[in-house]
Design a protein around this motif. Structure first.
Motif, PDB file in Angstrom:
ATOM      1  N   SER A 137      36.208  31.310 -12.848  1.00  0.00           N
ATOM      2  CA  SER A 137      36.357  32.520 -13.646  1.00  0.00           C
ATOM      3  C   SER A 137      35.175  32.564 -14.602  1.00  0.00           C
ATOM      4  CB  SER A 137      37.671  32.488 -14.435  1.00  0.00           C
ATOM      5  OG  SER A 137      37.598  31.504 -15.454  1.00  0.00           O
ATOM      6  N   PRO A 138      34.854  33.740 -15.145  1.00  0.00           N
ATOM      7  CA  PRO A 138      33.767  33.804 -16.131  1.00  0.00           C
ATOM      8  C   PRO A 138      34.009  32.866 -17.310  1.00  0.00           C
ATOM      9  CG  PRO A 138      34.301  36.012 -15.373  1.00  0.00           C
ATOM     10  CD  PRO A 138      35.341  35.086 -14.787  1.00  0.00           C
ATOM     11  N   LEU A 139      35.265  32.768 -17.778  1.00  0.00           N
ATOM     12  CA  LEU A 139      35.548  31.891 -18.912  1.00  0.00           C
ATOM     13  C   LEU A 139      35.334  30.424 -18.542  1.00  0.00           C
ATOM     14  CD1 LEU A 139      36.428  31.334 -21.765  1.00  0.00           C
ATOM     15  CD2 LEU A 139      38.835  31.577 -21.037  1.00  0.00           C
ATOM     16  N   ALA A 140      35.789  30.014 -17.366  1.00  0.00           N
ATOM     17  CA  ALA A 140      35.596  28.627 -16.936  1.00  0.00           C
ATOM     18  C   ALA A 140      34.107  28.311 -16.836  1.00  0.00           C
ATOM     19  CB  ALA A 140      36.288  28.390 -15.594  1.00  0.00           C
ATOM     20  N   LEU A 141      33.320  29.256 -16.334  1.00  0.00           N
ATOM     21  CA  LEU A 141      31.879  29.059 -16.228  1.00  0.00           C
ATOM     22  C   LEU A 141      31.243  28.891 -17.608  1.00  0.00           C
ATOM     23  CD1 LEU A 141      29.488  29.145 -14.078  1.00  0.00           C
ATOM     24  CD2 LEU A 141      29.137  31.469 -14.897  1.00  0.00           C
ATOM     25  N   VAL A 142      31.630  29.747 -18.558  1.00  0.00           N
ATOM     26  CA  VAL A 142      31.091  29.663 -19.917  1.00  0.00           C
ATOM     27  C   VAL A 142      31.470  28.334 -20.566  1.00  0.00           C
ATOM     28  CG1 VAL A 142      31.277  30.652 -22.245  1.00  0.00           C
ATOM     29  CG2 VAL A 142      30.916  32.156 -20.285  1.00  0.00           C
ATOM     30  N   LEU A 143      32.712  27.895 -20.381  1.00  0.00           N
ATOM     31  CA  LEU A 143      33.153  26.620 -20.963  1.00  0.00           C
ATOM     32  C   LEU A 143      32.367  25.443 -20.380  1.00  0.00           C
ATOM     33  CD1 LEU A 143      37.015  27.221 -21.075  1.00  0.00           C
ATOM     34  CD2 LEU A 143      35.421  27.263 -23.009  1.00  0.00           C
ATOM     35  N   LEU A 144      32.175  25.444 -19.065  1.00  0.00           N
ATOM     36  CA  LEU A 144      31.393  24.374 -18.454  1.00  0.00           C
ATOM     37  C   LEU A 144      29.949  24.401 -18.973  1.00  0.00           C
ATOM     38  CD1 LEU A 144      32.581  24.354 -14.716  1.00  0.00           C
ATOM     39  CD2 LEU A 144      32.992  22.593 -16.448  1.00  0.00           C
ATOM     40  N   SER A 145      29.400  25.604 -19.152  1.00  0.00           N
ATOM     41  CA  SER A 145      28.027  25.722 -19.673  1.00  0.00           C
ATOM     42  C   SER A 145      27.927  25.139 -21.076  1.00  0.00           C
ATOM     43  CB  SER A 145      27.582  27.185 -19.691  1.00  0.00           C
ATOM     44  OG  SER A 145      27.474  27.688 -18.389  1.00  0.00           O
ATOM     45  N   LEU A 146      28.923  25.406 -21.902  1.00  0.00           N
ATOM     46  CA  LEU A 146      28.920  24.857 -23.260  1.00  0.00           C
ATOM     47  C   LEU A 146      28.990  23.336 -23.231  1.00  0.00           C
ATOM     48  CD1 LEU A 146      31.279  27.276 -25.238  1.00  0.00           C
ATOM     49  CD2 LEU A 146      28.796  27.095 -25.397  1.00  0.00           C
ATOM     50  N   LEU A 147      29.854  22.803 -22.383  1.00  0.00           N
ATOM     51  CA  LEU A 147      29.987  21.349 -22.309  1.00  0.00           C
ATOM     52  C   LEU A 147      28.765  20.703 -21.667  1.00  0.00           C
ATOM     53  CD1 LEU A 147      33.783  21.009 -21.471  1.00  0.00           C
ATOM     54  CD2 LEU A 147      32.623  20.558 -23.645  1.00  0.00           C
ATOM     55  N   ALA A 148      27.994  21.478 -20.905  1.00  0.00           N
ATOM     56  CA  ALA A 148      26.736  20.962 -20.363  1.00  0.00           C
ATOM     57  C   ALA A 148      25.734  20.729 -21.494  1.00  0.00           C
ATOM     58  CB  ALA A 148      26.166  21.937 -19.332  1.00  0.00           C
ATOM     59  N   GLU A 149      25.900  21.456 -22.601  1.00  0.00           N
ATOM     60  CA  GLU A 149      25.038  21.263 -23.771  1.00  0.00           C
ATOM     61  C   GLU A 149      25.428  20.003 -24.538  1.00  0.00           C
ATOM     62  OE1 GLU A 149      25.027  24.708 -26.286  1.00  0.00           O
ATOM     63  OE2 GLU A 149      24.707  26.074 -24.604  1.00  0.00           O
ATOM     64  N   GLY A 150      26.703  19.643 -24.475  1.00  0.00           N
ATOM     65  CA  GLY A 150      27.178  18.459 -25.176  1.00  0.00           C
ATOM     66  C   GLY A 150      28.676  18.519 -25.369  1.00  0.00           C
ATOM     67  N   PRO A 151      29.313  17.364 -25.649  1.00  0.00           N
ATOM     68  CA  PRO A 151      30.770  17.329 -25.849  1.00  0.00           C
ATOM     69  C   PRO A 151      31.192  18.244 -26.997  1.00  0.00           C
ATOM     70  CG  PRO A 151      29.876  15.117 -25.600  1.00  0.00           C
ATOM     71  CD  PRO A 151      28.702  16.038 -25.745  1.00  0.00           C
ATOM     72  N   MET A 152      32.402  18.794 -26.880  1.00  0.00           N
ATOM     73  CA  MET A 152      32.887  19.752 -27.868  1.00  0.00           C
ATOM     74  C   MET A 152      34.412  19.820 -27.820  1.00  0.00           C
ATOM     75  SD  MET A 152      31.083  23.530 -28.072  1.00  0.00           S
ATOM     76  CE  MET A 152      29.485  22.959 -27.529  1.00  0.00           C
ATOM     77  N   HIS A 153      34.999  20.202 -28.940  1.00  0.00           N
ATOM     78  CA  HIS A 153      36.443  20.417 -28.934  1.00  0.00           C
ATOM     79  C   HIS A 153      36.716  21.916 -28.739  1.00  0.00           C
ATOM     80  CE1 HIS A 153      36.242  21.832 -33.113  1.00  0.00           C
ATOM     81  NE2 HIS A 153      35.545  20.753 -33.394  1.00  0.00           N
ATOM     82  N   PRO A 154      37.910  22.280 -28.271  1.00  0.00           N
ATOM     83  CA  PRO A 154      38.200  23.676 -27.909  1.00  0.00           C
ATOM     84  C   PRO A 154      37.966  24.685 -29.033  1.00  0.00           C
ATOM     85  CG  PRO A 154      39.886  22.242 -27.022  1.00  0.00           C
ATOM     86  CD  PRO A 154      39.016  21.391 -27.897  1.00  0.00           C
ATOM     87  N   TYR A 155      38.331  24.332 -30.246  1.00  0.00           N
ATOM     88  CA  TYR A 155      38.147  25.279 -31.351  1.00  0.00           C
ATOM     89  C   TYR A 155      36.667  25.609 -31.526  1.00  0.00           C
ATOM     90  CZ  TYR A 155      38.307  27.416 -35.964  1.00  0.00           C
ATOM     91  OH  TYR A 155      38.168  28.291 -37.010  1.00  0.00           O
ATOM     92  N   ARG A 156      35.814  24.572 -31.429  1.00  0.00           N
ATOM     93  CA  ARG A 156      34.370  24.794 -31.558  1.00  0.00           C
ATOM     94  C   ARG A 156      33.847  25.629 -30.399  1.00  0.00           C
ATOM     95  NH1 ARG A 156      30.542  26.538 -34.214  1.00  0.00           N
ATOM     96  NH2 ARG A 156      28.485  25.762 -33.699  1.00  0.00           N
ATOM     97  N   MET A 157      34.367  25.397 -29.182  1.00  0.00           N
ATOM     98  CA  MET A 157      33.951  26.201 -28.026  1.00  0.00           C
ATOM     99  C   MET A 157      34.241  27.672 -28.280  1.00  0.00           C
ATOM    100  SD  MET A 157      35.104  24.025 -24.683  1.00  0.00           S
ATOM    101  CE  MET A 157      35.559  22.328 -24.961  1.00  0.00           C
TER     102      MET A 157
END
Length: 200
Positions: A9-29
């Motif tokens: 999904s677009p959201l799953a893609l965006v979340l994976l892209s963010l985590l590709a930048e570095g570890p993160m917690h959901p609120y920060r995402m």
């Protein structure tokens, strides 16, 4: 490695892209998605949707828990990291979404297919409102892009595309409005019945 079969999904893609930048917690995402204007790409109106997508990505093995932190002043926070399979899937989804147009089912074409249930003057008023809203949102987005003149184009491609699509839509809507105003495009219940009988 075989093509990923995980639900995308677009959201799953965006979340994976963010985590590709570095570890993160959901609120920060969620915060970063809003800060970068990616909420126009992925629907995060409900914060719970981020948590649900994270849960699916974790169950699929695309992300993993890196650590869980506890602060007396804040609730427990889980920090996620992308997995090797997540990296592969991120690249696979991005490549596939770029090259293969998906058939979406947006509301606007569905409303156009039912336009005849409105009177021509009502349709004209609604389309005029849409044109005005498109004009306003385009002006806002152009202003936002102008505010970051040094940002490399690579990071603005999604915004460029969104603007180009809405510009084309506005031109088309304005053309339909011109046809409605001139009477070139019009209808009545009687005319609709005749057309329906003819093509029944």
């Amino acid at each position: 490695m075989a093509r990923s079969t995980h639900r995308r999904s677009p959201l799953a893609l965006v979340l994976l892209s963010l985590l590709a930048e570095g570890p993160m917690h959901p609120y920060r995402m969620h915060e970063v998605i809003k800060e970068r204007g990616k909420d126009r790409v992925a629907n995060v109106a409900q914060r719970n949707s981020v948590y649900q997508s994270i849960d699916r990505l974790q169950r699929a093995g695309l992300i993993t828990v890196l650590e869980t932190t506890r602060d007396e002043r804040r609730p427990e926070r889980t920090v996620y990291a992308i997995t090797p399979d997540g990296w592969y899937t991120l690249r696979d989804w991005t490549a596939d979404m770029l090259s293969n147009p998906a058939r979406d089912y947006p509301e606007f074409p569905a409303a156009l297919a039912s336009l005849m249930v409105l009177r021509p003057e009502d349709a004209m008023a609604r389309l005029a409102q849409r044109s005005a809203d498109l004009r306003a949102s385009l002006a806002e987005d152009r202003k936002a892009m102008a505010a970051v003149p040094d940002l490399p184009r690579l990071f603005l491609l999604d915004e460029e595309y969104s603007i180009a699509v809405r510009e084309a839509e506005q031109r088309w809507v304005d053309g339909v409005l011109d046809a409605l105003r001139s009477g070139e495009l019009t209808w009545s219940e009687e005319w609709i019945r005749k057309v329906a009988d003819k093509f029944a």
